[in-house]
Scaffold this active site. Structure first.
Site, PDB file in Angstrom:
ATOM      1  N   ARG A 145      12.600  12.885  26.925  1.00  0.00           N
ATOM      2  CA  ARG A 145      13.009  13.313  28.193  1.00  0.00           C
ATOM      3  C   ARG A 145      14.540  12.912  28.236  1.00  0.00           C
ATOM      4  O   ARG A 145      15.121  13.289  29.092  1.00  0.00           O
ATOM      5  CB  ARG A 145      12.290  12.502  29.216  1.00  0.00           C
ATOM      6  CG  ARG A 145      11.155  13.280  29.712  1.00  0.00           C
ATOM      7  CD  ARG A 145      10.118  12.592  30.773  1.00  0.00           C
ATOM      8  NE  ARG A 145       8.914  13.305  30.819  1.00  0.00           N
ATOM      9  CZ  ARG A 145       7.767  12.826  31.262  1.00  0.00           C
ATOM     10  NH1 ARG A 145       7.594  11.307  31.794  1.00  0.00           N
ATOM     11  NH2 ARG A 145       6.802  13.455  31.641  1.00  0.00           N
ATOM     12  N   ARG A 178       2.720  12.105  19.834  1.00  0.00           N
ATOM     13  CA  ARG A 178       2.972  11.059  20.683  1.00  0.00           C
ATOM     14  C   ARG A 178       2.404   9.741  19.784  1.00  0.00           C
ATOM     15  O   ARG A 178       1.456   9.817  19.328  1.00  0.00           O
ATOM     16  CB  ARG A 178       2.578  10.855  22.114  1.00  0.00           C
ATOM     17  CG  ARG A 178       3.316  11.936  22.722  1.00  0.00           C
ATOM     18  CD  ARG A 178       3.154  12.243  24.096  1.00  0.00           C
ATOM     19  NE  ARG A 178       3.520  10.992  24.822  1.00  0.00           N
ATOM     20  CZ  ARG A 178       2.987  10.897  26.356  1.00  0.00           C
ATOM     21  NH1 ARG A 178       2.182  11.618  26.589  1.00  0.00           N
ATOM     22  NH2 ARG A 178       3.339   9.604  26.913  1.00  0.00           N
ATOM     23  N   ARG A 200       7.006  16.976  34.070  1.00  0.00           N
ATOM     24  CA  ARG A 200       8.166  16.154  34.949  1.00  0.00           C
ATOM     25  C   ARG A 200       9.604  16.803  34.483  1.00  0.00           C
ATOM     26  O   ARG A 200      10.481  16.719  35.631  1.00  0.00           O
ATOM     27  CB  ARG A 200       8.147  14.720  34.594  1.00  0.00           C
ATOM     28  CG  ARG A 200       6.797  14.217  35.110  1.00  0.00           C
ATOM     29  CD  ARG A 200       6.912  12.728  35.198  1.00  0.00           C
ATOM     30  NE  ARG A 200       5.627  12.075  35.003  1.00  0.00           N
ATOM     31  CZ  ARG A 200       4.337  12.065  35.977  1.00  0.00           C
ATOM     32  NH1 ARG A 200       4.470  12.769  37.102  1.00  0.00           N
ATOM     33  NH2 ARG A 200       3.288  11.547  35.681  1.00  0.00           N
ATOM     34  N   LYS A 210      -2.718   9.878  39.896  1.00  0.00           N
ATOM     35  CA  LYS A 210      -2.959  10.153  38.513  1.00  0.00           C
ATOM     36  C   LYS A 210      -3.590   8.866  37.800  1.00  0.00           C
ATOM     37  O   LYS A 210      -4.432   8.720  37.158  1.00  0.00           O
ATOM     38  CB  LYS A 210      -1.961  10.955  37.606  1.00  0.00           C
ATOM     39  CG  LYS A 210      -2.548  11.434  36.518  1.00  0.00           C
ATOM     40  CD  LYS A 210      -1.603  12.563  36.145  1.00  0.00           C
ATOM     41  CE  LYS A 210      -0.238  12.433  35.287  1.00  0.00           C
ATOM     42  NZ  LYS A 210      -0.470  11.897  34.107  1.00  0.00           N
ATOM     43  N   LYS A 227       7.692  10.343  25.600  1.00  0.00           N
ATOM     44  CA  LYS A 227       6.773  10.998  26.808  1.00  0.00           C
ATOM     45  C   LYS A 227       6.417  12.396  26.412  1.00  0.00           C
ATOM     46  O   LYS A 227       6.517  12.818  25.225  1.00  0.00           O
ATOM     47  CB  LYS A 227       7.708  10.905  27.950  1.00  0.00           C
ATOM     48  CG  LYS A 227       8.134   9.475  28.518  1.00  0.00           C
ATOM     49  CD  LYS A 227       6.608   8.657  28.825  1.00  0.00           C
ATOM     50  CE  LYS A 227       6.780   7.286  29.150  1.00  0.00           C
ATOM     51  NZ  LYS A 227       5.887   6.398  29.152  1.00  0.00           N
ATOM     52  N   GLN A 244      -0.063   1.948  29.456  1.00  0.00           N
ATOM     53  CA  GLN A 244      -1.224   2.295  28.759  1.00  0.00           C
ATOM     54  C   GLN A 244      -1.750   1.368  27.829  1.00  0.00           C
ATOM     55  O   GLN A 244      -2.901   1.064  27.512  1.00  0.00           O
ATOM     56  CB  GLN A 244      -0.943   3.390  28.289  1.00  0.00           C
ATOM     57  CG  GLN A 244      -0.634   4.838  29.081  1.00  0.00           C
ATOM     58  CD  GLN A 244      -0.197   6.087  28.663  1.00  0.00           C
ATOM     59  OE1 GLN A 244       0.183   6.136  27.353  1.00  0.00           O
ATOM     60  NE2 GLN A 244       0.075   6.857  29.554  1.00  0.00           N
ATOM     61  N   GLY A 284      -2.072  11.327  27.689  1.00  0.00           N
ATOM     62  CA  GLY A 284      -1.830  10.347  26.895  1.00  0.00           C
ATOM     63  C   GLY A 284      -2.679   9.084  27.622  1.00  0.00           C
ATOM     64  O   GLY A 284      -3.185   8.097  26.806  1.00  0.00           O
ATOM     65  N   ASP A 311       8.462   7.171  35.221  1.00  0.00           N
ATOM     66  CA  ASP A 311       7.912   8.634  35.267  1.00  0.00           C
ATOM     67  C   ASP A 311       8.947   9.346  36.283  1.00  0.00           C
ATOM     68  O   ASP A 311       9.159  10.504  36.356  1.00  0.00           O
ATOM     69  CB  ASP A 311       6.568   8.941  35.618  1.00  0.00           C
ATOM     70  CG  ASP A 311       5.494   8.306  34.539  1.00  0.00           C
ATOM     71  OD1 ASP A 311       5.980   8.350  33.408  1.00  0.00           O
ATOM     72  OD2 ASP A 311       4.380   8.095  34.806  1.00  0.00           O
TER      73      ASP A 311
HETATM   74  C1  S3P Z   1       0.894   5.330  32.452  1.00  0.00           C
HETATM   75  C2  S3P Z   1       1.757   4.765  32.064  1.00  0.00           C
HETATM   76  C3  S3P Z   1       3.149   5.171  31.587  1.00  0.00           C
HETATM   77  C4  S3P Z   1       3.590   6.472  32.288  1.00  0.00           C
HETATM   78  C5  S3P Z   1       2.414   7.383  32.222  1.00  0.00           C
HETATM   79  C6  S3P Z   1       1.038   6.917  32.854  1.00  0.00           C
HETATM   80  C7  S3P Z   1      -0.415   4.669  32.954  1.00  0.00           C
HETATM   81  O1  S3P Z   1       3.195   5.312  30.174  1.00  0.00           O
HETATM   82  O2  S3P Z   1       4.593   6.762  31.675  1.00  0.00           O
HETATM   83  O3  S3P Z   1       2.662   8.687  32.796  1.00  0.00           O
HETATM   84  O4  S3P Z   1      -1.134   5.388  33.816  1.00  0.00           O
HETATM   85  O5  S3P Z   1      -0.722   3.802  32.483  1.00  0.00           O
HETATM   86  P1  S3P Z   1       3.322   4.180  29.125  1.00  0.00           P
HETATM   87  O6  S3P Z   1       2.201   3.127  29.341  1.00  0.00           O
HETATM   88  O7  S3P Z   1       3.407   4.827  27.693  1.00  0.00           O
HETATM   89  O8  S3P Z   1       4.577   3.650  29.693  1.00  0.00           O
END
Ligand code: S3P
Length: 446
Positions: free
Chosen positions: A360, A128, A406, A22, A356, A181, A100, A329
């Protein structure tokens, strides 16, 4: 939605081919859309989150074709990129659904455009926090209006957001939270910025954006926890890109095979990126019998291989806070592994789990406690640790997914190895990332 009723099962045997990862898929769509050429992406997962990113870039004027239509759960996309300055103003607000990654990374891309965009989110994502991205983007020059609410003692920002693209300036920024992210949003904004973008992470997070931007010939370098990018240069498409399987999806089967006696599975063609492999490192430390085979690097960007798992007598361990981003995750399902391990497992510095798809820490500790697990959450200053005393018999119970994919899949992993029937209120959320999870599980149960 009908509740999902689960009986314990004997063992898992067989092969798993997870859909494309993903995180890598979101970034692949973005880089292809921002390079001035056609790129073909193979093994793209048609889950809700990844389709949100596809829809967003279609709204921004990028032609994206699903080659042969959506006939399976993964397939091939042809993306006709427009170059970094080629996106067009969307006629309607963009809806990122509950993804997100789509939302936060898109903020970075939109900050450098010459138009204003309104970015909407689904119910879950609207709760969020966004200030972690909007704050630094404003420092780069973006003009952003967000919905504000008081959270604990601070003002936090939430969707919907209106973002007016502006000329951006590069900056040196120490990212306060370990978040891929946030880092990725700022790197994509950096493509539009004058000067140099230097980001320093508190703990290194997944590096798919850096790898992808390197593959697309951006001027980007990494040294330990630092990334340096010089933007305002067109990306160069590699013409084709294959997405390796998702280790975060595979993790549910890896844990189930480890805890169910007599199990043996192979997960094929899965991403082995070290910044995502924390789950395997921790399970091996817990004496999980896990071997990696057929390692290779695909498309010059991401390592991939097969993971062979046999049932194991797991032992408790301590997972330090520096390890958390590489398994963020997978923490819910690792909590399940800890319940079935002998002795104590401690997960240190897990506070990010609170923000999240659901909280969680709460969703997992409430549900697993109902099943008979011993879980304590310790708060020291601002750090939260989870302590699990493993080796207790878990019993089926009525549990809740909290609309989190999850949490739902982790509870299924817990229930399958428990005694008695587990009833899960709603599993429709699983399609966010892994629409055929139940089908694969049924095919493995022996
Ligand atoms: C992700 C980063 C993570 C992860 C999310 C996917 C990404 O989040 O929990 O499912 O693809 O960059 P955070 O950057 O908020 O830790």
């Amino acid at each position: 939605m009908k509740p999902f009723v689960l009986k314990p099962c004997g063992r898992l045997k067989g092969r798993v081919f997870p859909l494309g990862d993903k995180s890598i898929s979101h970034r692949a769509v973005i880089c292809c859309a921002l390079s001035p050429a056609k790129t073909v992406i193979r093994n793209f997962p048609f889950n809700q989150d990844c389709l949100s990113t596809v829809r967003a870039f279609k709204n921004l004027g990028v032609r994206i074709d699903v080659v042969g239509g959506i006939k399976a759960l993964a397939g091939t996309l042809a993306i006709y990129g427009r170059g970094i300055f080629g996106l067009s103003k969307p006629g309607v607000p963009i809806m990122a659904g509950d993804s997100g990654t789509t939302y936060r990374i898109l903020l970075g891309v939109l900050a450098g455009q010459k138009f204003t965009t309104r970015l909407l989110a689904g119910k879950g994502l609207s709760r969020r926090p966004m200030a972690r991205v909007t704050g630094p983007l404003r420092r780069m020059g973006a003009e952003i209006e967000a919905t504000t609410k008081r959270r604990r003692k601070e003002i936090e920002e939430y969707p919907p957001v209106q973002i007016q693209g502006r000329p951006l300036r590069g900056m040196t920024y120490r990212i306060p939270v370990a978040s891929a992210q946030v880092k990725s949003a700022l790197l994509y904004a950096g493509l539009y910025a004058t000067g140099c973008m230097r980001l320093i992470e508190p703990i290194k997070t997944r590096d798919h954006t850096e790898r992808m931007l390197k593959l697309f010939k951006a001027d980007i370098r990494t040294h330990g926890n630092q990334v340096v990018l010089r933007g305002r240069k067109e990306l160069v498409s590699p013409a084709a890109f294959y997405i390796p399987g998702d280790i975060s999806s595979a993790a549910f089967f890896i844990v189930m095979a480890a805890i169910l006696p007599g199990s043996e599975i192979v997960v094929h063609k899965v991403s082995l990126n070290p910044s995502r492999m924390g789950v395997v490192r921790v399970l091996r430390r817990m004496r999980g019998r896990i071997r990696i085979k057929n390692q290779g690097v695909i498309n010059g960007a991401e390592p991939q291989g097969d993971i062979h798992v046999q049932s194991s007598r797991l032992q408790g361990t301590t997972v330090e806070k520096e390890e958390i981003p590489a398994l963020i995750d997978e923490l819910p399902v690792l909590m399940v592994a800890a319940c079935y391990a002998q002795g104590r497992t401690i997960f240190q510095g897990v506070g990010e789990l609170r923000v999240k798809e659901t909280d969680r820490i709460r969703s997992m500790s409430e549900n697993l406690s109902k099943m008979g697990a011993s879980i304590t959450v310790l708060t020291r200053k601002r750090r939260e640790d989870i302590v699990i005393e493993g080796g207790r018999q878990l019993w089926g119970a009525r549990v809740k997914s909290f609309s989190d994919h999850r949490t739902a899949m982790s509870l299924i992993a817990a229930g399958i190895a428990a005694k008695g029937t587990t009833t899960l209120d709603d599993i429709s959320c699983i399609s966010k990332s892994f629409p055929h999870f139940i089908n694969i599980l049924n095919s493995l149960v022996k």
